[in-house]
Design a protein around this motif. Structure first.
Motif, mmCIF file in Angstrom:
data_model
loop_
_atom_site.group_PDB
_atom_site.id
_atom_site.type_symbol
_atom_site.label_atom_id
_atom_site.label_comp_id
_atom_site.label_asym_id
_atom_site.label_seq_id
_atom_site.Cartn_x
_atom_site.Cartn_y
_atom_site.Cartn_z
ATOM 1 N N GLY A 1 0.808 -1.210 0.000
ATOM 2 C CA GLY A 1 0.000 0.000 0.000
ATOM 3 C C GLY A 1 0.842 1.261 0.000
ATOM 4 N N GLY A 2 2.098 1.140 -0.457
ATOM 5 C CA GLY A 2 3.004 2.279 -0.499
ATOM 6 C C GLY A 2 3.553 2.684 0.849
ATOM 7 N N ARG A 3 3.310 1.888 1.889
ATOM 8 C CA ARG A 3 3.707 2.256 3.248
ATOM 9 C C ARG A 3 4.982 1.528 3.643
ATOM 10 N NH1 ARG A 3 -0.205 1.272 8.492
ATOM 11 N NH2 ARG A 3 1.076 2.333 10.057
ATOM 12 N N VAL A 4 6.044 2.262 3.888
ATOM 13 C CA VAL A 4 7.314 1.648 4.270
ATOM 14 C C VAL A 4 7.738 2.036 5.689
ATOM 15 C CG1 VAL A 4 8.131 1.515 1.892
ATOM 16 C CG2 VAL A 4 8.676 3.536 3.275
ATOM 17 N N ALA A 5 6.977 2.904 6.335
ATOM 18 C CA ALA A 5 7.309 3.334 7.693
ATOM 19 C C ALA A 5 6.023 3.662 8.445
ATOM 20 C CB ALA A 5 8.241 4.555 7.670
ATOM 21 N N ASN A 6 6.067 3.482 9.759
ATOM 22 C CA ASN A 6 4.946 3.844 10.626
ATOM 23 C C ASN A 6 5.142 5.252 11.153
ATOM 24 O OD1 ASN A 6 3.433 1.397 10.558
ATOM 25 N ND2 ASN A 6 4.930 0.451 11.936
ATOM 26 N N ARG A 7 4.155 6.107 10.946
ATOM 27 C CA ARG A 7 4.212 7.477 11.436
ATOM 28 C C ARG A 7 2.977 7.745 12.283
ATOM 29 N NH1 ARG A 7 6.137 7.704 6.084
ATOM 30 N NH2 ARG A 7 8.292 8.462 5.962
ATOM 31 N N LEU A 8 3.182 8.413 13.395
ATOM 32 C CA LEU A 8 2.092 8.686 14.331
ATOM 33 C C LEU A 8 2.074 10.157 14.702
ATOM 34 C CD1 LEU A 8 -0.143 7.576 16.290
ATOM 35 C CD2 LEU A 8 1.685 7.363 18.000
ATOM 36 N N VAL A 9 0.901 10.766 14.654
ATOM 37 C CA VAL A 9 0.703 12.141 15.118
ATOM 38 C C VAL A 9 -0.134 12.084 16.391
ATOM 39 C CG1 VAL A 9 -0.309 14.393 14.621
ATOM 40 C CG2 VAL A 9 0.845 13.117 12.804
ATOM 41 N N ILE A 10 0.396 12.650 17.473
ATOM 42 C CA ILE A 10 -0.337 12.736 18.738
ATOM 43 C C ILE A 10 -0.845 14.168 18.886
ATOM 44 C CG2 ILE A 10 -0.202 12.515 21.247
ATOM 45 C CD1 ILE A 10 2.045 10.508 20.892
ATOM 46 N N GLU A 11 -2.150 14.312 18.916
ATOM 47 C CA GLU A 11 -2.762 15.631 19.025
ATOM 48 C C GLU A 11 -3.109 15.901 20.488
ATOM 49 O OE1 GLU A 11 -5.998 15.130 16.350
ATOM 50 O OE2 GLU A 11 -4.820 15.709 14.585
ATOM 51 N N ASP A 12 -2.484 16.934 21.041
ATOM 52 C CA ASP A 12 -2.700 17.263 22.449
ATOM 53 C C ASP A 12 -2.996 18.750 22.603
ATOM 54 O OD1 ASP A 12 -2.861 16.900 25.202
ATOM 55 O OD2 ASP A 12 -0.717 17.230 25.500
ATOM 56 N N GLY A 13 -3.914 19.236 21.759
ATOM 57 C CA GLY A 13 -4.346 20.621 21.903
ATOM 58 C C GLY A 13 -3.523 21.637 21.152
ATOM 59 N N GLY A 14 -2.609 21.181 20.298
ATOM 60 C CA GLY A 14 -1.795 22.122 19.537
ATOM 61 C C GLY A 14 -2.413 22.426 18.191
ATOM 62 N N ASN B 1 6.984 0.237 17.635
ATOM 63 C CA ASN B 1 7.128 0.028 16.179
ATOM 64 C C ASN B 1 6.915 1.304 15.362
ATOM 65 O OD1 ASN B 1 7.587 -2.738 16.567
ATOM 66 N ND2 ASN B 1 5.409 -3.213 16.449
ATOM 67 N N GLN B 2 6.793 2.458 16.017
ATOM 68 C CA GLN B 2 6.644 3.703 15.269
ATOM 69 C C GLN B 2 8.016 4.193 14.812
ATOM 70 O OE1 GLN B 2 3.872 4.916 14.310
ATOM 71 N NE2 GLN B 2 2.390 3.886 15.652
ATOM 72 N N ASP B 3 8.118 4.549 13.540
ATOM 73 C CA ASP B 3 9.381 5.060 13.000
ATOM 74 C C ASP B 3 9.499 6.571 13.168
ATOM 75 O OD1 ASP B 3 10.501 2.574 11.684
ATOM 76 O OD2 ASP B 3 8.541 2.672 10.712
ATOM 77 N N GLN B 4 8.371 7.255 13.305
ATOM 78 C CA GLN B 4 8.385 8.704 13.470
ATOM 79 C C GLN B 4 7.147 9.113 14.265
ATOM 80 O OE1 GLN B 4 8.262 10.846 9.779
ATOM 81 N NE2 GLN B 4 8.692 12.842 10.695
ATOM 82 N N VAL B 5 7.342 9.925 15.289
ATOM 83 C CA VAL B 5 6.247 10.396 16.130
ATOM 84 C C VAL B 5 6.277 11.925 16.146
ATOM 85 C CG1 VAL B 5 5.204 10.377 18.429
ATOM 86 C CG2 VAL B 5 6.387 8.330 17.578
#
Length: 467
Positions: free
Chosen positions: A156-169, A206-210
């Motif tokens: 699916g074109g996905r080679v890395a796990n990226r996560l965005v944590i939204e904490d009011g910003g 397992n997240q590559d970028q947070v």
């Protein structure tokens, strides 16, 4: 908060957290790198074999093959260091083409330079070598395009796990990234609650970028947590020295800038080396010590018919909980699963065989199974029980940097242990001395140091504080 309370809260949040766990893509990428290297090598050889056939009328002509064999190791050396085999190359085929052609050009130049000084240029056909390099370039470019098509279709074109944590910003529209709201999972960056940190550790696994988007007043706390978790972390923010930023990442398409506040303590090659070292040492030790392990297990069982192993929840990498194995050394009815009471000299809870195996550190040997499982390393900061205290204070209340010692896997032995910092933690200095050694080990890790710590451990297996 005791274990019963944690289990109750965990039951409420378990389904939502489990549903957000990211699959490990590192093994998939490793397999892709290995297959890509093998295919590159085969195409390189075939290109020069074809060049010999077309120009000299001989498939696999000896001089053409010699040129290929001379340049291929140089190509792989350059390619491994310039990012030809990297997640960026898997995700961007144009980037992959640039890197592979750069490696090919440099290997050709070095090969010609060496041949010139060795006065062996006349041994090669210039036309054959040139054709071989052209065919290899076309093959490498074509392969990268095919790999991109396969990744798009299969991954699916996905080679890395990226996560965005939204904490009011402010918003951060990061394409291809998973998103979670901190409030949905009870994530409070200023909290010292180990159960909250365990949830965060599971979400970051397992997240590559947070990337964290939060108000200015919470950025320092999030920066600290990302460093403690040992992940590559960024915070949406203007540059600020107090966060300890190690770099700035600009997303021109998003009109956003983030501060890189953590990169993890070890790079990819270091993690591979450390894991291989763990598996070799743990596997060899289990094989050699299996007769001793069997004898100890039998003696424990014969003494009071209780369980052989004591399983206790400990704090591990990324502040996540894991179950650590030990030989049971205390009476079954007096086991302390939360670690609220440290063992002391003449402790009435310890059995006869338990006193011996604790004094000789044999009780720790089942943790070799934790190493094989991947919960622990041979060398690293020792894992502590949740109820551990010094001067009647939880460890994290004594020094907040305590959480940062968990950015690496805990170890069967460590720098603090070979320096003599072991046994009960009666005063705060008992904890701070260990913490200082642990953070020093993390900051200056090397495979050589791991080997030296293992060798030095043999001298402190018995210790005056081991009871």
């Amino acid at each position: 908060m005791n274990r019963a309370t944690y289990d109750m809260l965990d039951a409420v949040r378990h389904e939502s957290v489990e549903g957000r766990l990211a699959p490990s893509l590192e093994r998939r990428r490793l397999r892709a790198y290995a297959l890509l290297m093998l295919t590159d090598g085969a195409l390189f050889i075939l290109s020069f074999a074809l060049a010999g056939e077309l120009w000299l009328g001989e498939w696999g002509e000896a001089r053409a093959m010699l040129a290929a064999q001379a340049m291929l190791p140089v190509y792989f050396t350059i390619a491994l260091y310039n990012g030809t085999y990297s997640s960026s190359a898997l995700g961007d085929w144009l980037f992959a083409i640039r890197k592979s052609l750069t490696a090919l050009t440099i290997s050709a130049a070095l090969g010609n330079f060496i041949a010139f000084y060795a006065k062996s240029n006349d041994e090669f056909s210039r036309v054959t070598v040139t054709l071989g390099l052209l065919f290899a370039a076309v093959a490498l470019v074509s392969l990268r395009r095919v790999v991109a098509m396969v990744i798009a279709a299969r991954w699916g074109g996905r080679v890395a796990n990226r996560l965005v944590i939204e904490d009011g910003g402010s918003g951060f529209p990061f394409d291809g990234a998973n998103r979670i709201a901190a409030a949905d999972f009870g994530l409070n960056p200023s909290s010292h609650d180990p159960f909250m940190l365990d949830r965060l550790g599971k979400l970051l696994r397992n997240q590559d970028q947070v990337v964290v988007s939060c108000p200015r007043e919470r950025r320092g706390d999030w920066a600290f947590l990302l460093k403690s978790a040992g992940v590559y972390g960024e915070i949406v923010s203007e540059p600020a020295h107090e966060l300890g930023a190690v770099g700035v990442h600009r997303y021109d398409a998003l009109d956003r800038t983030t501060l890189v506040v953590s990169t993890g303590p070890l790079g990819f090659r270091a993690r591979v080396l450390k894991r291989l070292f763990d598996l070799v040492v743990a596997g060899s030790a289990l094989t050699l010590l299996s007769p001793l392990l069997i004898v100890v297990a039998v003696l424990i069982k014969l003494e009071d018919r209780g369980p052989v192993l004591f399983v206790q929840r400990r704090l591990g990498r990324g502040n996540q909980f894991f179950d650590m194995f030990k030989f049971r050394s205390m009476r079954e009815e007096k086991l302390d699963h939360d670690g609220n009471r440290s063992a002391s000299r003449d402790d009435d809870r310890i059995t006869r065989i338990g006193a011996f195996i604790r004094r000789t550190s044999i009780d720790e040997l089942p943790q070799l199974l934790n190493v094989i499982k991947g919960d622990m390393s041979i060398v690293g900061p020792r894992p502590h029980a949740l109820g551990s205290r010094a001067n009647n204070k939880y460890f994290w209340d004594i020094d907040r940097k305590y959480w940062q010692r968990h950015c690496l896997k805990p170890g069967l032995t460590g720098l603090a242990q070979v320096r003599g910092h072991r046994g009960a933690t009666e005063v705060e200095k008992d904890l701070t001395d260990r913490l200082q050694s642990d953070l020093e080990y993390i900051a200056n890790w090397s495979l050589r140091r791991d080997i030296m710590i293992v060798l030095r451990t043999a001298r402190v297996l018995t210790h005056e504080n081991a009871y």
